[in-house]
Design a protein around this motif. Structure first.
Motif, short mmCIF file in Angstrom:
data_model
loop_
_atom_site.label_atom_id
_atom_site.label_comp_id
_atom_site.label_asym_id
_atom_site.label_seq_id
_atom_site.Cartn_x
_atom_site.Cartn_y
_atom_site.Cartn_z
N ARG A 127 29.57 -23.82 23.93
CA ARG A 127 29.81 -22.28 24.15
C ARG A 127 29.33 -21.36 25.30
NH1 ARG A 127 30.43 -20.10 17.96
NH2 ARG A 127 30.89 -18.53 19.05
N ARG A 128 27.94 -21.23 26.29
CA ARG A 128 27.82 -21.08 26.86
C ARG A 128 28.78 -20.75 28.14
NH1 ARG A 128 22.68 -19.70 26.61
NH2 ARG A 128 22.10 -18.83 28.41
N ASP A 129 29.20 -19.65 28.89
CA ASP A 129 29.91 -19.23 30.54
C ASP A 129 28.92 -19.74 30.91
OD1 ASP A 129 31.66 -18.18 28.62
OD2 ASP A 129 30.79 -16.04 29.00
N PRO A 130 29.13 -20.57 32.42
CA PRO A 130 28.62 -20.39 33.29
C PRO A 130 28.04 -19.56 33.34
CG PRO A 130 30.81 -21.52 34.09
CD PRO A 130 30.61 -20.18 31.77
N TRP A 131 26.52 -19.74 34.16
CA TRP A 131 25.78 -18.85 34.77
C TRP A 131 25.34 -18.89 36.71
CZ3 TRP A 131 20.83 -16.67 31.94
CH2 TRP A 131 21.01 -15.00 31.74
N PRO A 132 26.13 -19.21 37.22
CA PRO A 132 25.76 -18.80 38.69
C PRO A 132 24.72 -18.13 39.04
CG PRO A 132 28.00 -17.69 38.64
CD PRO A 132 27.44 -17.96 36.87
N GLY A 133 24.95 -17.16 38.64
CA GLY A 133 23.66 -15.38 39.10
C GLY A 133 22.30 -16.41 38.98
N ALA A 134 22.40 -16.99 37.95
CA ALA A 134 20.85 -17.50 37.50
C ALA A 134 19.87 -18.36 38.12
CB ALA A 134 20.69 -17.81 35.86
N VAL A 135 18.25 -18.36 38.19
CA VAL A 135 18.10 -19.21 38.57
C VAL A 135 17.90 -20.31 37.74
CG1 VAL A 135 15.34 -19.64 39.27
CG2 VAL A 135 16.49 -18.54 40.48
N THR A 136 17.87 -20.88 37.25
CA THR A 136 17.73 -22.07 36.14
C THR A 136 16.06 -22.97 36.42
OG1 THR A 136 19.66 -23.02 36.41
CG2 THR A 136 18.02 -24.62 35.41
N VAL A 173 17.36 -15.58 34.66
CA VAL A 173 16.74 -16.95 34.77
C VAL A 173 17.44 -17.46 33.19
CG1 VAL A 173 14.11 -17.95 34.28
CG2 VAL A 173 14.09 -15.80 35.69
N GLU A 174 17.74 -18.69 33.54
CA GLU A 174 18.01 -19.62 32.41
C GLU A 174 17.25 -20.45 32.56
OE1 GLU A 174 22.38 -21.53 31.48
OE2 GLU A 174 22.37 -21.46 33.19
N CYS A 175 16.92 -20.98 31.08
CA CYS A 175 16.09 -22.03 31.00
C CYS A 175 17.10 -23.21 30.15
CB CYS A 175 15.37 -21.61 29.47
SG CYS A 175 13.31 -20.26 29.74
N SER A 176 15.96 -24.08 30.41
CA SER A 176 16.74 -25.18 29.95
C SER A 176 15.91 -26.84 30.22
CB SER A 176 17.37 -25.70 31.53
OG SER A 176 18.33 -26.90 31.39
N VAL A 177 16.32 -27.35 29.31
CA VAL A 177 15.43 -28.73 28.76
C VAL A 177 17.07 -29.62 28.11
CG1 VAL A 177 13.46 -27.50 28.15
CG2 VAL A 177 15.63 -27.56 25.95
N PRO A 178 16.43 -30.67 28.19
CA PRO A 178 17.30 -32.10 27.82
C PRO A 178 17.04 -31.88 25.94
CG PRO A 178 15.32 -32.98 28.60
CD PRO A 178 15.32 -31.62 28.39
N PRO A 179 18.86 -32.01 26.03
CA PRO A 179 19.40 -31.71 24.18
C PRO A 179 18.00 -32.09 22.71
CG PRO A 179 21.36 -32.01 25.48
CD PRO A 179 20.00 -32.34 26.54
N ASP A 180 17.95 -33.76 23.45
CA ASP A 180 16.74 -34.41 22.58
C ASP A 180 15.43 -33.10 22.78
OD1 ASP A 180 18.92 -35.94 21.93
OD2 ASP A 180 17.59 -37.21 23.05
#
Length: 500
Positions: free
Chosen positions: A465-474, A428-435
């Motif tokens: 610097r993050r490697d792509p994480w194609p196996g994760a659910v965003t 599971v990869e957490c994501s939010v806008p940078p701001d």
């Protein structure tokens, strides 16, 4: 005035017939032979009836009164088990919908715990059915897998006519997947003295809840190897039956009260596996009943098989990676998952400070590759994180790992661990806008100190610097927390694939 005697009645199982006459019940074994027992001779039945008497008196001596011979001329041709007839309306199976259900289940849990406490722990070699076997042969992963396969072999003729072939194959794959990684856990339970010669067939139909306490009848007498097992496996039979009759809540209460009275503790995955196995046994018995023409047996077999598959899916271990850059809410989400699933969570921030001798609340200002964030310390942190996770997984516990997981080789190491211990890897990869991330970090720095040392200026550096994480659910954690949690739970609780 003398109370009228109850009416005569006949009850039949796949291996016996019971006649209820007056205040007595007379049990006669059927002269049959199948994959798991042989009652085809008079001598075999005479011995089996005596064994039933002895074994069942361990639990209900005032019910098992003795035996009666069936004589033709001067020859004993059969033997009946003579029992006190108990009131059918006091069967646990008839009481699970009553207002005092919880009190009744508590009493039964206490009685089973008391019974188990009277049984000596088994270890080393043991005599069972005329052959010397080790307890590890029976209660270890190889013995448990053999029991599963024996069930599957007996049920093979019913695949198609009664059971769905795809479901049967998933049962086969999932039980192997679980047991392949649980040798250490099962050996620890044997060493702890939790393997005993128990009841082996605890069902609500054979438990009578009387004013002076429960009477538990009809233990599995025909094969000691099938009675010997973990005490958790014994109580799991009744937990399975209560779930079928009254739903998961009743089953969970039984297990909780049994743990309270017995002092026995276990990972939830092991309980699910044992409940699944017990449901599989009853599915087999129902298949045999269908073969003997018992009405409704085919549907009952499918009900038990569905219950088995549900618990095998719940038993499957999960290794959950929750990652993301600074300020993305990965630690918050990991904590929510831990609370929701009751699984332990391990965090890289805390572990990094443990390894470098710093308090969790101590704030350290350093760049991404400086101080305690130097590459060699980061590598040591991930090795330690996965090492701690392996200990938990080997012990039968699913685990949530909270870290940035920014590098592909760290995720691949986690995938290797999951394959090695037979766990399902969920990413599971957490994501939010940078701001949003910068605002969160600023607010966190103004509050109480925690283990994170992230600052707002690191957000863009880390993102680049993050490697792509194609196996994760965003998962977008800028949404409502409940929505984010639901999105993360979906891939975790999804039915597992049959193969690792």
């Amino acid at each position: 005035m003398v109370a009228p005697l109850p009416s005569p009645a006949i009850a039949e199982t796949h291996i016996s017939t019971v006649a209820f006459i007056g205040e007595r019940a007379y049990k006669l074994l059927k002269p049959l032979r199948n994959d798991f027992l042989d009652y085809s001779t008079t001598a075999a039945r005479l011995g089996a009836v005596q064994a039933e008497l002895t074994l069942n008196r361990r639990l209900s001596p005032d019910v098992y009164l003795g035996t009666a011979d069936v004589v033709e001329g001067d020859e004993v041709v059969d033997r009946m088990l003579v029992m006190r007839r108990l009131p059918a309306d006091r069967k646990l199976s008839n009481l699970v919908a009553t207002p005092d259900r919880d009190d009744i289940i508590r009493q039964v849990a206490r009685e089973v715990a008391r019974f188990h406490s009277t049984l000596p722990p088994l270890a080393g070699g043991d005599e069972a059915n005329g052959a010397t076997v080790t307890v590890a042969d029976i209660a270890g992963p190889d013995g448990l897998a053999r029991n599963w396969e024996d069930n599957l072999a007996t049920m093979a003729p019913f695949v198609g006519p009664v059971l769905v072939a795809a479901d049967v194959e998933q049962v086969r794959a999932l039980h192997h997947r679980y047991l392949d990684g649980r040798r250490q856990l099962l050996e620890q339970r044997i060493a702890a003295g939790l393997v005993r010669d128990g009841h082996g067939d605890l069902t609500a139909e054979d438990i009578f809840c009387l004013a002076d306490g429960p009477r538990i009848l009809d233990c599995l007498a025909f094969d000691r190897r099938l009675r010997i097992g973990d005490v958790l496996l014994d109580i799991a039979f009744l937990a399975m039956d209560l779930e079928r009759l009254a739903g998961p809540a009743a089953s969970q209460k039984l297990m909780a009260w049994y743990g309270e009275y017995s002092g026995e503790h276990h990972p939830s995955s092991l309980a699910h596996h044992y409940v699944a196995y017990r449901a599989h046994v009853r599915a087999k018995v129902a298949c045999l009943g269908h073969d003997q023409g018992q009405p409704g047996a085919a549907q009952l077999a499918r009900t038990y098989h569905d219950l088995c598959l549900r618990h095998l899916r719940l038993a499957a271990l999960r290794l959950v990676l929750v990652g993301g850059g600074p300020g993305t809410g990965k630690t918050t989400l990991a904590g929510q998952l831990s609370e929701e699933l009751r699984w332990p969570v391990l965090g890289s921030d805390e572990l990094r400070k443990d390894l470098t001798g710093h308090a969790h609340s101590e704030r350290l200002s350093s760049g991404l590759d400086e101080g305690i964030y130097r590459p060699e310390i980061t590598e040591e942190t991930y090795r330690a994180l996965l090492g701690q996770a392996e200990v938990l997984l080997d012990g039968g516990e699913s685990v949530v790992l909270d870290a940035s997981w920014s590098r592909h080789h760290h995720r691949e190491a986690a995938a290797d661990l999951a394959r090695r211990v037979g766990a399902i890897l969920v990413e599971v990869e957490c994501s939010v806008p940078p701001d949003t991330a910068r605002q969160r970090i600023t607010a966190r720095l103004a509050g109480a100190a925690d283990a994170s040392d992230a600052t707002p200026d690191l957000v863009d550096q880390a993102l680049g610097r993050r490697d792509p994480w194609p196996g994760a659910v965003t998962v977008d954690t800028s949404a409502d927390r409940a929505v984010s949690l639901a999105a993360a739970l979906e891939p975790i609780v999804a039915a597992p694939a049959a193969h690792p």
